[in-house]
Design a protein around this motif. Structure first.
Motif, short mmCIF file in Angstrom:
data_model
loop_
_atom_site.label_atom_id
_atom_site.label_comp_id
_atom_site.label_asym_id
_atom_site.label_seq_id
_atom_site.Cartn_x
_atom_site.Cartn_y
_atom_site.Cartn_z
N LYS A 72 0.82 -1.22 0.00
CA LYS A 72 0.00 0.00 0.00
C LYS A 72 0.85 1.26 0.00
N THR A 73 2.13 1.15 0.37
CA THR A 73 3.03 2.31 0.37
C THR A 73 3.54 2.60 -1.04
N GLY A 74 3.35 1.65 -1.96
CA GLY A 74 3.81 1.82 -3.34
C GLY A 74 5.17 1.21 -3.62
N CYS A 75 5.84 0.69 -2.60
CA CYS A 75 7.15 0.08 -2.84
C CYS A 75 6.97 -1.30 -3.48
N LYS A 76 8.05 -1.79 -4.07
CA LYS A 76 8.04 -3.15 -4.62
C LYS A 76 8.21 -4.10 -3.44
N CYS A 77 7.40 -5.15 -3.39
CA CYS A 77 7.42 -6.08 -2.26
C CYS A 77 7.67 -7.51 -2.75
N ILE A 78 8.57 -8.19 -2.08
CA ILE A 78 8.90 -9.58 -2.42
C ILE A 78 8.77 -10.42 -1.16
N GLY A 79 8.01 -11.48 -1.26
CA GLY A 79 7.88 -12.43 -0.17
C GLY A 79 8.64 -13.70 -0.51
N ILE A 80 9.48 -14.17 0.39
CA ILE A 80 10.22 -15.42 0.22
C ILE A 80 9.62 -16.44 1.16
N GLU A 81 9.13 -17.55 0.60
CA GLU A 81 8.49 -18.59 1.40
C GLU A 81 8.87 -19.95 0.86
N ILE A 82 9.26 -20.86 1.75
CA ILE A 82 9.67 -22.19 1.33
C ILE A 82 8.52 -23.20 1.37
N ASN A 83 7.56 -22.99 2.25
CA ASN A 83 6.44 -23.92 2.39
C ASN A 83 5.51 -23.79 1.19
N PRO A 84 5.31 -24.88 0.42
CA PRO A 84 4.49 -24.77 -0.79
C PRO A 84 3.04 -24.38 -0.53
N LEU A 85 2.49 -24.79 0.60
CA LEU A 85 1.10 -24.43 0.89
C LEU A 85 0.98 -22.94 1.22
N LEU A 86 1.92 -22.43 2.02
CA LEU A 86 1.90 -21.00 2.34
C LEU A 86 2.23 -20.17 1.10
N LYS A 97 -6.16 -9.87 -4.44
CA LYS A 97 -6.13 -8.46 -4.07
C LYS A 97 -5.62 -7.57 -5.20
N ARG A 98 -5.20 -8.20 -6.29
CA ARG A 98 -4.69 -7.49 -7.48
C ARG A 98 -3.53 -6.56 -7.14
N LEU A 99 -2.58 -7.10 -6.39
CA LEU A 99 -1.41 -6.34 -5.98
C LEU A 99 -0.31 -6.52 -7.02
N LYS A 100 -0.14 -5.54 -7.87
CA LYS A 100 0.82 -5.62 -8.97
C LYS A 100 2.26 -5.46 -8.50
N ASN A 101 2.47 -4.83 -7.35
CA ASN A 101 3.82 -4.59 -6.85
C ASN A 101 4.27 -5.63 -5.81
N VAL A 102 3.60 -6.79 -5.80
CA VAL A 102 3.96 -7.87 -4.88
C VAL A 102 4.31 -9.11 -5.68
N GLN A 103 5.43 -9.71 -5.29
CA GLN A 103 5.86 -10.96 -5.90
C GLN A 103 6.15 -11.95 -4.77
N ILE A 104 5.61 -13.15 -4.87
CA ILE A 104 5.87 -14.20 -3.89
C ILE A 104 6.75 -15.24 -4.58
N ILE A 105 7.85 -15.57 -3.94
CA ILE A 105 8.81 -16.52 -4.51
C ILE A 105 8.96 -17.70 -3.55
N ARG A 106 8.86 -18.90 -4.10
CA ARG A 106 9.08 -20.10 -3.29
C ARG A 106 10.56 -20.43 -3.38
N GLN A 107 11.25 -20.19 -2.26
CA GLN A 107 12.70 -20.34 -2.27
C GLN A 107 13.23 -20.47 -0.85
N ASN A 108 14.36 -21.11 -0.71
CA ASN A 108 15.09 -21.20 0.54
C ASN A 108 15.72 -19.84 0.80
N LEU A 109 15.48 -19.25 1.94
CA LEU A 109 15.99 -17.91 2.22
C LEU A 109 17.50 -17.84 2.20
N TRP A 110 18.18 -18.93 2.49
CA TRP A 110 19.65 -18.93 2.50
C TRP A 110 20.21 -18.85 1.08
#
Length: 170
Positions: A72-86, A97-110
């Protein structure tokens, strides 16, 4: 009818098994999914103060609540999550929610590159904080901000603290 019931039960069992398996894996690698209360998410975003030209990354983004609010602040947002269900759930919510500036990536944070990140948010466990601190110092650019909920980094002086929320500057 009985076959349908058994099929549904089997699917539910598989979903629970996957969730529990990845929860255990997450504990070993970083931290389990524990949803951050909405009031604390608001404080984390406020203390981070994201700007439109910045990129915010949430390590272990769970259901996406931090990146969804930060969007909602307008910044680019990236979520890193390893759990496939989450990952699936937060990706679904992002699309819904039609959030164009949000990307969710399934990846190991390390294995996640932090070099282009301006703001890093996290809710980690104490035994992994020192290792993460080393990764942050190695990869993040000077002046970037780190917001940690729940635990502080050993041997790193925070700039601001609100309750159990800590703001650090690289």
């Amino acid at each position: 009818m009985i076959l349908l019931i058994y099929t549904i039960l089997l699917l539910m069992y598989l979903l629970v098994f996957i969730f529990v398996s990845y929860t255990v894996y997450a504990i070993i690698k970083g931290a389990p999914f524990i949803p951050t209360q909405k009031k604390n998410v608001r404080i984390m975003i406020e203390i981070a103060n994201p700007q439109k030209n910045e990129t915010l990354m949430d390590l272990g983004s769970g259901d996406g609540r931090i990146v969804h609010l930060a969007a909602k602040t307008g910044c680019k947002c990236i979520g890193i999550e390893i759990n496939p269900l989450l990952f699936w759930w937060s990706s679904f919510k992002t699309k819904f929610k039609r959030l164009k500036n949000v990307q969710i990536i399934r990846q190991n944070l390390w294995k996640t590159d932090l070099s282009d990140i301006d703001i890093l948010t996290l809710f980690f466990i104490a035994p992994k904080m020192d290792r993460l601190h080393k990764k942050i110092l190695k990869e993040m650019k000077l002046g970037s901000r780190v917001v940690s909920y729940g635990f502080s980094f050993p041997d790193w002086k925070y700039m601001e603290k609100r309750g159990r929320i800590y703001l650090y500057k690289v």
